[in-house]
Scaffold this motif. Structure first.
Motif, short mmCIF file in Angstrom:
data_model
loop_
_atom_site.label_atom_id
_atom_site.label_comp_id
_atom_site.label_asym_id
_atom_site.label_seq_id
_atom_site.Cartn_x
_atom_site.Cartn_y
_atom_site.Cartn_z
N ALA A 75 67.92 19.96 52.11
CA ALA A 75 67.46 19.19 50.95
C ALA A 75 67.30 20.12 49.74
CB ALA A 75 66.15 18.49 51.28
N ASP A 76 66.82 21.32 49.98
CA ASP A 76 66.69 22.29 48.88
C ASP A 76 68.07 22.65 48.31
OD1 ASP A 76 63.98 22.32 49.18
OD2 ASP A 76 63.82 24.44 49.74
N ASP A 77 69.03 22.81 49.21
CA ASP A 77 70.41 23.10 48.76
C ASP A 77 70.92 21.96 47.87
OD1 ASP A 77 70.55 25.49 50.10
OD2 ASP A 77 71.91 24.78 51.68
N HIS A 78 70.69 20.72 48.31
CA HIS A 78 71.18 19.57 47.54
C HIS A 78 70.57 19.55 46.14
CE1 HIS A 78 71.68 17.33 51.67
NE2 HIS A 78 72.39 18.44 51.60
N ARG A 79 69.26 19.86 46.08
CA ARG A 79 68.59 19.84 44.78
C ARG A 79 69.15 20.96 43.89
NH1 ARG A 79 62.31 21.13 44.70
NH2 ARG A 79 63.22 22.99 45.61
N TYR A 80 69.36 22.13 44.48
CA TYR A 80 69.95 23.25 43.72
C TYR A 80 71.32 22.83 43.16
CZ TYR A 80 72.58 27.58 42.97
OH TYR A 80 73.39 28.56 42.43
N LEU A 81 72.14 22.20 44.02
CA LEU A 81 73.49 21.81 43.59
C LEU A 81 73.44 20.78 42.46
CD1 LEU A 81 75.17 21.61 47.11
CD2 LEU A 81 75.65 23.31 45.33
N GLN A 82 72.51 19.85 42.56
CA GLN A 82 72.39 18.84 41.51
C GLN A 82 71.97 19.48 40.18
OE1 GLN A 82 70.32 15.28 42.67
NE2 GLN A 82 70.30 14.45 40.59
N ILE A 84 72.54 22.59 39.28
CA ILE A 84 73.68 23.39 38.79
C ILE A 84 74.69 22.48 38.09
CG2 ILE A 84 75.79 24.55 39.63
CD1 ILE A 84 73.60 26.54 39.50
N ALA A 85 74.95 21.31 38.72
CA ALA A 85 75.93 20.39 38.14
C ALA A 85 75.48 19.96 36.75
CB ALA A 85 76.10 19.19 39.06
N ALA A 86 74.19 19.64 36.64
CA ALA A 86 73.66 19.20 35.35
C ALA A 86 73.75 20.35 34.33
CB ALA A 86 72.20 18.78 35.51
N HIS A 87 73.45 21.55 34.79
CA HIS A 87 73.40 22.70 33.88
C HIS A 87 74.77 23.09 33.34
CE1 HIS A 87 71.13 26.12 32.36
NE2 HIS A 87 72.20 26.85 32.60
N TYR A 88 75.77 23.08 34.23
CA TYR A 88 77.09 23.57 33.82
C TYR A 88 78.09 22.46 33.51
CZ TYR A 88 75.57 28.25 35.15
OH TYR A 88 74.91 29.45 35.24
N ILE A 436 76.97 11.48 39.63
CA ILE A 436 76.22 11.71 38.40
C ILE A 436 77.17 12.47 37.47
CG2 ILE A 436 74.18 12.77 37.37
CD1 ILE A 436 72.80 12.51 40.08
N PHE A 437 77.53 11.82 36.40
CA PHE A 437 78.50 12.42 35.48
C PHE A 437 77.77 13.29 34.46
CE2 PHE A 437 80.73 8.84 37.30
CZ PHE A 437 81.96 9.41 37.60
N PRO A 438 78.41 14.36 33.98
CA PRO A 438 77.70 15.32 33.15
C PRO A 438 77.12 14.72 31.87
CG PRO A 438 79.99 16.01 33.50
CD PRO A 438 79.76 14.78 34.30
N SER A 439 77.79 13.73 31.30
CA SER A 439 77.30 13.19 30.03
C SER A 439 75.93 12.54 30.17
CB SER A 439 78.29 12.17 29.49
OG SER A 439 78.46 11.17 30.47
N GLN A 440 75.59 12.16 31.43
CA GLN A 440 74.31 11.50 31.66
C GLN A 440 73.16 12.50 31.71
OE1 GLN A 440 76.57 8.99 34.91
NE2 GLN A 440 74.38 8.80 35.21
N GLN A 441 73.47 13.79 31.61
CA GLN A 441 72.43 14.78 31.87
C GLN A 441 72.24 15.74 30.72
OE1 GLN A 441 74.66 16.38 35.00
NE2 GLN A 441 73.56 15.29 36.60
N ALA A 442 71.04 16.29 30.65
CA ALA A 442 70.77 17.34 29.66
C ALA A 442 71.29 18.65 30.24
CB ALA A 442 69.28 17.43 29.43
N SER A 444 70.36 21.64 29.66
CA SER A 444 69.41 22.75 29.77
C SER A 444 68.61 22.72 31.07
CB SER A 444 68.45 22.68 28.59
OG SER A 444 67.78 21.44 28.67
N THR A 445 69.00 21.82 32.00
CA THR A 445 68.22 21.65 33.24
C THR A 445 67.81 22.98 33.86
OG1 THR A 445 69.83 19.95 33.65
CG2 THR A 445 68.26 20.38 35.40
N GLU A 446 66.59 23.04 34.25
CA GLU A 446 66.11 24.23 34.96
C GLU A 446 66.65 24.19 36.39
OE1 GLU A 446 61.94 25.94 36.14
OE2 GLU A 446 61.94 24.97 34.17
N ILE A 447 67.02 25.33 36.93
CA ILE A 447 67.65 25.32 38.25
C ILE A 447 66.61 25.58 39.34
CG2 ILE A 447 69.40 26.44 39.69
CD1 ILE A 447 70.92 26.84 36.97
#
Ligand code: MIC
Ligand code: SF4
Length: 642
Positions: A75-82, A84-88, A436-442, A444-447
């Motif tokens: 679950a921690d891995d999944h959150r990290y990946l989400q 990262i996706a938002a950030h990059y 979750i497509f990138p345009s839906q996200q900020a 600057s998300t903290e990882i």
């Protein structure tokens, strides 16, 4: 000048080098995919390289391998990946959305483009006319950042398909037939281009089953033309605009041509413990089975499961059999559910498994001791199912579904069950709400990082000399599953010191501790192997964890492509016996010294190994200038930083 399909795509993506088969070229990558089991490390390395953002047309991060979530790690891995996706700016495919290859084929695969994925079955994309290649996570991270992907310009073999599959004979049987011809080794540097009139009789998901299992032959990838069948599939996925025609020019040249008359193929199985151990079902008929698993990225399309439902309809699963069905994607699951096929399966007694890798990677649903398991997946390596002595056979969904009812291997053509006639749908159900497509996200998300997520380890530059031990000697066809088991150990993928405890766990449980003892004494570790070392999975942990244990070289008779590239990326020398017979002379445990190893590598000269009680053994290597520089730097992370 006439070009084949492979040349057309690769030449239009060429950024470095000259397209001469066997020579290293650097290509532009249009799309990347990662899955969670290889993805966390790929993104940790992407971060470590300090790459500012993704440069591809599309990069998707899937969560499909580790969905069991026993403990907090997955679950921690999944959150990290989400994060990262938002950030990059990547697309994130949430757990439950399906297996990366099936989902990518449905929603993103585009003819004429290049796709690089941190999973060996990325080749599935060849079904829709992509040059889709599996690689280590670090190579994918570099490509995401806009860097070239390097590969040997391939030798292209044409597989000329004629005729039409008979009743009960499937795409799975076509690829098992190909495996009987080409085997699981000796195909490094080859791409299979399918063509001929028979190709037109195969749907895109059927083509994808065939290109998927090219990974088992060790070919770089396999590709089908993009034709009216492809156009129809894309239209049904509401992606008609993604279609371009792709066909070989008249007079295009090939390394060789393999003729396959689809009409002569019979139902087949890959027997334990190799996808290349092929027998006709008729020879296995009558053998009792304990477990059936239908799904995996090879055979989990809508057609595969509609066929399964048609066979199970009104029938009950045999009392001695446990049948598990994992639809390949949420799209498949939704359609089965809406049209009632799901109820048909459940009514028969099937157990519905998550739309994920699950059983295929030994993450759950392990068979009984010495149990016979029929699976529609692509790998039956020893112990991969999670049960060391299980007998795993790879078959089509048709053969699997019939055996679920009869409780034994059954030649489908010898039953009175009518062969289901299933057409591809004119329209698939489109619901992209689990992306979750990138345009839906900020951006600057903290990882967020859980406690199990470590730093990617770095190697030291190649030392002047190697001094140490031949710490292990293994045989032929050692897979990356042998080197770095997955299944129950998968949850340590983001934690190298812990995962490294399990290197060669099922081969020699003391390997890891012996390596660490040598390392503590300042000694290097060397692995000796036979032919085709590193078959199967792209998991770079099979290089990264040995690196962590102080392995400096692998000396083998031959290597498989992805693993050889991973060894270089982590600063481990892939050495080849100059004289293959020397393999027999070198014993496990012997002391080894390679004086001037670094200087030899700098000069591109062979390496001379001094082995106690054996004498000198000369080794060569097949490395480009670029790869030698990476090895000298101690791996890709150090090299990129430089
Ligand atoms: C596999 O089928 O072996 C895997 C698990 O999908 C691997 C990737 C991994 O080890 O995470 C692969 O095929 O590359
Ligand atoms: Fe997942 Fe199995 Fe496909 Fe690997 S082969 S991607 S584990 S379904």
């Amino acid at each position: 000048m006439s070009h084949n399909i492979v040349e057309k795509i690769l030449k239009s993506h060429l950024r470095e080098g000259e397209y001469v088969p066997g020579k290293e070229i650097g290509i532009r990558i249009d799309q990347t995919l990662t899955q969670d089991a290889t993805g966390t490390m790929a993104y940790l390395q992407f971060e470590a390289m300090g790459l500012p953002s993704i440069q591809t047309d599309l990069s998707v991060s899937y969560v499909d391998h580790n969905t069991v979530q026993v403990g907090f790690e997955n679950a921690d891995d999944h959150r990290y990946l989400q994060c990262i996706a938002a950030h990059y700016g990547l697309v994130f495919s949430r757990p439950g959305n399906g297996i990366c290859h099936q989902v990518h084929l449905e929603r993103f695969g585009k003819p004429g483009t290049t796709l690089l994925g941190s999973d060996s079955h990325t080749t599935t994309g060849g079904g829709v006319g992509q040059i889709a290649i599996g690689a280590g996570g670090l190579d994918v991270a570099v490509a995401m950042g806009g860097g070239n992907f390097y590969l040997a310009a391939p030798k292209v073999i044409l597989v000329n398909l004629t005729g039409k599959l008979g009743p009960w004979v499937t795409a799975k049987d076509v690829v098992l037939h190909m495996l009987s011809l080409l085997t699981t080794k000796g195909n490094v540097g080859v791409v299979l281009e399918y063509g001929g009139p028979g190709a037109l009789t195969l749907s895109v998901p059927e083509r994808a089953t065939i290109t998927n299992m090219g990974a088992e032959m060790g070919v770089t990838t396999s590709v089908f033309p993009s034709d009216e069948v492809t156009a129809q599939f894309l239209k049904a996925q509401r992606r008609g605009q993604d279609w371009v025609e792709l066909k070989a020019d008249p007079g295009a040249k090939y390394e060789r041509v393999i003729e396959v008359n689809l009409g002569t193929i019979v139902p087949l199985a890959a027997c334990p413990h190799s996808p290349g151990n092929i027998k006709p079902i008729s020879e296995l008929a009558g053998m009792k089975v304990d477990q059936i698993c239908i799904g995996s990225c090879t055979n989990s399309s809508l057609k595969d499961l509609r066929t399964t439902a048609a066979i199970l309809k009104g029938r009950t699963v045999h009392p001695n059999v446990s049948l598990g069905i994992a639809p390949g994607s949420r799209q498949v699951l939704q359609m089965l559910s809406h049209e009632g096929a799901l109820s048909v399966m459940l009514d028969s007694g099937a157990r519905l498994l998550e739309s994920a890798c699950g059983f295929c990677i030994g993450n759950h649903f392990s068979p009984t001791s010495a149990g016979v398991s029929l699976r529609t997946s692509n790998r039956n390596f020893e112990a991969r199912s999670g049960t060391k002595d299980a007998q795993v056979y790879l078959v089509s969904p048709e053969v699997a579904a019939i055996a679920a009812i009869t409780g034994k291997f059954t030649e489908p053509r010898a039953t009175d069950i009518p062969c289901p006639q299933i057409e591809e749908p004119a329209e698939f159900t489109i619901d992209d709400s689990m992306f979750i497509f990138p345009s839906q996200q900020a951006r600057s998300t903290e990882i967020a990082r859980g406690p199990n997520i470590g730093e990617p380890p770095r190697n030291e530059p190649m030392p002047a000399s190697l001094e140490g031990q031949l710490t292990i000697k293994v045989g032929d066809k050692i897979t990356t599953d042998h080197i770095m088991p997955a299944g129950a150990r998968l949850k340590y993928r983001s934690n190298v010191p812990t995962y490294a405890k399990y290197v060669f766990e099922n081969v020699d449980g003391t390997f890891s501790s012996r390596c660490l003892e040598n390392k503590a004494k300042g000694q290097h570790n060397v692995i000796v192997a036979g032919e085709s070392y590193g078959q199967g999975s792209s998991r770079e942990h099979a290089a990264m964890c040995p690196m962590y244990l102080g392995v400096k070289a692998v000396v083998a008779r031959s290597f498989e492509r992805i693993h050889a590239a991973n060894l270089v990326n982590f600063g481990i020398l892939p050495l080849l016996f100059e004289n293959a017979a020397d393999y027999d002379r070198v014993p496990q445990g012997a002391s080894i010294s390679v004086k001037g190893a670094r200087a030899a590598l700098e000069a591109g000269k062979p390496m001379v190994l001094d082995i106690a009680n054996v004498g000198q053994v000369t080794c060569r290597y097949e490395l480009s200038e670029r790869q030698r520089q990476i090895l000298l730097a101690g791996g890709m992370l150090n090299f990129t930083k430089k």
